[in-house]
Design an enzyme around this catalytic site. Sequence first.
Site, PDB file in Angstrom:
ATOM      1  N   HIS A   1      34.601  36.771 -32.801  1.00 50.36           N
ATOM      2  CA  HIS A   1      35.037  36.527 -34.181  1.00 50.36           C
ATOM      3  C   HIS A   1      34.456  37.589 -35.120  1.00 50.36           C
ATOM      4  CE1 HIS A   1      36.783  32.664 -33.046  1.00 50.36           C
ATOM      5  NE2 HIS A   1      35.649  32.339 -32.458  1.00 50.36           N
TER       6      HIS A   1
ATOM      7  N   ASP B   1      34.446  30.208 -38.688  1.00 51.85           N
ATOM      8  CA  ASP B   1      33.933  31.333 -37.913  1.00 51.85           C
ATOM      9  C   ASP B   1      34.801  32.580 -38.057  1.00 51.85           C
ATOM     10  OD1 ASP B   1      36.025  30.322 -36.450  1.00 51.85           O
ATOM     11  OD2 ASP B   1      34.871  29.882 -34.648  1.00 51.85           O
TER      12      ASP B   1
END
Length: 376
Positions: free
Chosen positions: A96, A271
Amino acid sequence: MIVGVPKEIKTREYRVGMVPAGVRALTSAGHTVLVEMNAGVGSGIPDSEYQRVGAQIVKSADEVWSRSEMIVKVKEPIAPEYERIQPGQIIYTYFHLAGVDPELTKTLVKKKAAAVAYETLQLDDGSLPLLKPMSEVAGKMAIQVGATCLEKAHGGKGILLGGVPGVRRGRVTVIGGGVVGLCAAKVAVGMGAEVSILDVNLERLTYLDDVFLGRVATLASDTESIARTVRESDLVIGGVLIPGGKAPKLVSEALIKEMEPGSVVVDVAVDQGGCIETCKPTTHDNPTYLVHDVVHYCVANMPGAVPQTSTFALTNTTRPYAKKIADMGLVEAVKSDKALARAMNTYDGKVTYEAVAKDLGYDYVPLMDALGAKGR
């Protein structure tokens, strides 16, 4: 190949990157697997289970990282781990990159590490098989934690999602009709809540309407429909994903201010930067905070709270690709598998995933160009 499985060190992260079945698959093929001592204990897997299938138990994280050609994790490396990353090392995990500390990408580029990201491994049909199991867990958990946050003792307005005869049910809005949204809606409907799902894809809304037999309201997502449903909701779930890139901000702070005091938002997209403007990453130690008297739950590793479910669900999907990389070597593996090639976020000092490069201000270098002579 020497494959390392370090213990996760993110706050209250109890998952582990490989279970004994994965170790057996690798050791049976002649690979070496180093597992840090007690790496699997949080997921109910003692060291003895790893040893039984041929893993070497290593006492320190430093040794796992320094000896391994490929690291298999669950969460992205965090600051204490940056120095452990070896030049040219393969790291196979969730990254991420667009939504976490920019220093991680800087470190990966500097050390010419190969970042193989679970969340961008994408099949030709657009599905994300390594993201799906954790999205399922997070979607179901979102309603569970949201219902708890609605209790007065946890700062909520004191609403029971299912209501009781003679009293209205709780109103839940799910923004995004993907895997997170579908699983959140399943649990919310099961609890008896009044549920709305918003998505920009009308075909997906048709599918969801069929799945739920009309028991949820399916709405085309636009500024007006988001504003109306969020304003009236007791619980809002943010579940929007742009593969590899930052999530779009769909719920503004001004809209949060219009919600009733004690309402709850759970941003599963946190995230990736979050789709709710007022959201910022939190931990399982301190999962919530208030903005304009609205409870925000924004834990970036929600599935880490249920590791015995999450670890096995995740590793069922990650195992075959880990073995392919180990068996074939990274370059040949990505050349033979387009889905795996899409998982490559950095390689040899270059950012090879376009959305990450765009969001973080790096030059985008297509993977095959980055492979250069190694890819020929």
